[in-house]
Design a protein around this motif. Structure first.
Motif, PDB file in Angstrom:
ATOM      1  N   GLN A  19     -14.493 -66.570 -68.224  1.00 39.98           N
ATOM      2  CA  GLN A  19     -13.639 -65.417 -67.924  1.00 39.98           C
ATOM      3  C   GLN A  19     -13.382 -64.585 -69.181  1.00 39.98           C
ATOM      4  O   GLN A  19     -13.393 -63.345 -69.136  1.00 39.98           O
ATOM      5  CB  GLN A  19     -12.323 -65.894 -67.316  1.00 39.98           C
ATOM      6  N   GLU A  20     -13.131 -65.261 -70.285  1.00 41.55           N
ATOM      7  CA  GLU A  20     -12.898 -64.539 -71.526  1.00 41.55           C
ATOM      8  C   GLU A  20     -14.124 -63.743 -71.944  1.00 41.55           C
ATOM      9  O   GLU A  20     -14.021 -62.584 -72.385  1.00 41.55           O
ATOM     10  CB  GLU A  20     -12.515 -65.516 -72.640  1.00 41.55           C
ATOM     11  N   SER A  21     -15.302 -64.339 -71.826  1.00 42.63           N
ATOM     12  CA  SER A  21     -16.533 -63.610 -72.182  1.00 42.63           C
ATOM     13  C   SER A  21     -16.772 -62.444 -71.245  1.00 42.63           C
ATOM     14  O   SER A  21     -17.244 -61.377 -71.659  1.00 42.63           O
ATOM     15  CB  SER A  21     -17.732 -64.562 -72.168  1.00 42.63           C
ATOM     16  N   LYS A  53     -14.387 -60.673 -69.742  1.00 47.11           N
ATOM     17  CA  LYS A  53     -13.447 -59.632 -70.128  1.00 47.11           C
ATOM     18  C   LYS A  53     -13.939 -58.874 -71.345  1.00 47.11           C
ATOM     19  O   LYS A  53     -13.832 -57.635 -71.435  1.00 47.11           O
ATOM     20  CB  LYS A  53     -12.085 -60.243 -70.418  1.00 47.11           C
ATOM     21  N   GLN A  54     -14.484 -59.611 -72.287  1.00 52.68           N
ATOM     22  CA  GLN A  54     -14.994 -58.956 -73.492  1.00 52.68           C
ATOM     23  C   GLN A  54     -16.156 -58.030 -73.160  1.00 52.68           C
ATOM     24  O   GLN A  54     -16.270 -56.926 -73.707  1.00 52.68           O
ATOM     25  CB  GLN A  54     -15.417 -59.996 -74.527  1.00 52.68           C
ATOM     26  N   GLU A  55     -17.020 -58.458 -72.257  1.00 56.23           N
ATOM     27  CA  GLU A  55     -18.154 -57.610 -71.868  1.00 56.23           C
ATOM     28  C   GLU A  55     -17.679 -56.354 -71.158  1.00 56.23           C
ATOM     29  O   GLU A  55     -18.189 -55.256 -71.387  1.00 56.23           O
ATOM     30  CB  GLU A  55     -19.103 -58.414 -70.965  1.00 56.23           C
ATOM     31  N   SER A  56     -16.685 -56.517 -70.283  1.00 59.85           N
ATOM     32  CA  SER A  56     -16.164 -55.345 -69.552  1.00 59.85           C
ATOM     33  C   SER A  56     -15.454 -54.375 -70.483  1.00 59.85           C
ATOM     34  O   SER A  56     -15.555 -53.148 -70.345  1.00 59.85           O
ATOM     35  CB  SER A  56     -15.222 -55.812 -68.435  1.00 59.85           C
ATOM     36  N   SER A  57     -14.745 -54.928 -71.475  1.00 51.71           N
ATOM     37  CA  SER A  57     -14.064 -54.045 -72.426  1.00 51.71           C
ATOM     38  C   SER A  57     -15.068 -53.282 -73.281  1.00 51.71           C
ATOM     39  O   SER A  57     -14.849 -52.124 -73.643  1.00 51.71           O
ATOM     40  CB  SER A  57     -13.110 -54.854 -73.309  1.00 51.71           C
ATOM     41  N   LYS A  58     -16.145 -53.915 -73.598  1.00 54.70           N
ATOM     42  CA  LYS A  58     -17.183 -53.217 -74.370  1.00 54.70           C
ATOM     43  C   LYS A  58     -17.786 -52.085 -73.581  1.00 54.70           C
ATOM     44  O   LYS A  58     -18.076 -50.998 -74.106  1.00 54.70           O
ATOM     45  CB  LYS A  58     -18.263 -54.219 -74.805  1.00 54.70           C
ATOM     46  N   ASP A  88     -15.366 -49.126 -73.386  1.00 55.87           N
ATOM     47  CA  ASP A  88     -15.229 -48.428 -74.649  1.00 55.87           C
ATOM     48  C   ASP A  88     -16.392 -47.527 -74.981  1.00 55.87           C
ATOM     49  O   ASP A  88     -16.325 -46.701 -75.910  1.00 55.87           O
ATOM     50  CB  ASP A  88     -15.002 -49.426 -75.806  1.00 55.87           C
TER      51      ASP A  88
END
Length: 333
Positions: free
Chosen positions: A318-320, A322-327, A330
């Motif tokens: 889940q954390e990975s 979220k990081q992909e979606s935030s990238k 942006d």
């Protein structure tokens, strides 16, 4: 008795080979017909066959050695406790010095030491000055010089001990056709080593009844055939030692010259033993240090425990994500 032992060993070796061959064939058939057992590989069959052949060959060689010893035509020498035979024992340098005196006064007239130079005597049975003086007592035919001429000069430390005869034919002519062997490696070259040479030097006796000797031969039960061309040269007080505390008996003289010949067979023996001791001590220390470092470095890896925790793995996914979606959010449009 020893012939019977050799025959029994040969029979046992042949039976062992046949039994191992039958066992291998039966095992191969049994494994090939079985559906549940794993497949019998050809490499394993070859290893078993090689092991059986090696064992049979070893038994055969031992039996042949026993049969040769049993058929020898001489008396076997008795065992003696030589002080230089042990791994931690050095050669008796005083015995070597006395043995060189015996060789020079008794043996050098017939036997050579063509692989021993005067420099080899330094530090073993002589000082450098004594060895130089000993070498200067011989005359060496050397050359050519700058004018192409050969000349005679006094010996040097680099020169080898002189030969008693100029060639083999001269040696045979002086000894009724028997050529005296070189003694440089005689202890290593004869089965029995020091025991054989000592028994040969002290074993002269009268021949038994019915034993005929040709003229110029002597009876020695320790020599092959019993007839030897060398006469008994060592007897009580045949050599005079400078040390009055050493009795020049026949056994003492024979022991000293055998000790000297044992040294000539292996002049670097003491150095090799000392090197083995040093290597053993250093290797023991390094092996212990390597073992300690291995236990220290690998203890954390060998004592760790790995657990499978699905919730942690799901949380990491889940954390990975979220990081992909935030990238992606942006990124400029």
């Amino acid at each position: 008795m020893r012939f019977n032992m050799a025959g029994k060993l040969l029979n046992f070796g042949s039976k062992l080979f046949k039994t191992s061959k039958n066992f291998i064939n039966a095992a191969y058939v049994r494994r090939s017909t079985s559906t549940n057992a794993r497949k019998w590989t050809g490499a394993r069959q070859k290893l078993l066959t090689l092991g059986a052949l090696t064992g049979a060959a070893g038994l055969l060689m031992y039996a042949m050695d026993v049969s040769v010893d049993a058929s020898s035509d001489c008396v076997h020498p008795s065992k003696h406790g030589w002080g230089h035979k042990g791994l931690l024992s050095a050669v008796d340098k005083e015995g070597v010095r006395r043995g060189y005196q015996v060789y020079k006064e008794v043996c050098a007239s017939c036997h050579s030491l063509k692989y021993i130079a005067y420099r080899n005597l330094v530090g073993v049975c002589m000082t450098e000055a004594e060895a130089k003086s000993e070498a200067e007592g011989i005359t060496v035919h050397d050359g050519p010089d700058e004018e192409g001429n050969y000349f005679d000069r006094p010996g040097k430390l680099s020169d080898y001990l002189p030969l008693p005869y100029p060639n083999e034919e001269a040696g045979r002519a002086a000894n009724n056709g028997a050529y005296p062997p070189d003694l440089s490696y005689i202890v290593s070259a004869r089965k029995g080593g020091e025991d054989y040479v000592f028994a040969l030097l002290t074993g002269y006796c009268d021949p038994p009844a019915g034993f005929s000797l040709r003229e110029g031969l002597y009876f020695n039960p320790y020599f092959s055939g019993g007839a030897i061309a060398m006469g008994q040269l060592i007897s009580n007080e045949s050599v005079t030692y400078p040390d009055d505390e050493i009795s020049p008996s026949a056994s003492q003289i024979a022991k000293d010259v055998v000790t000297f010949l044992a040294w000539t067979s292996e002049p670097e023996g003491d150095i090799r033993k000392l090197l083995i001791i040093k290597v053993t001590i250093i290797s023991t220390f390094l092996i212990a240090l390597s073992y300690y470092i291995k236990r220290l470095k690998w203890s954390s890896l060998k004592s760790r425990k790995i657990f499978f925790m699905p919730e942690v793995q799901e949380k990491a996914k889940q954390e990975s994500a979220k990081q992909e979606s935030s990238k992606t959010n942006d990124c400029p449009k």
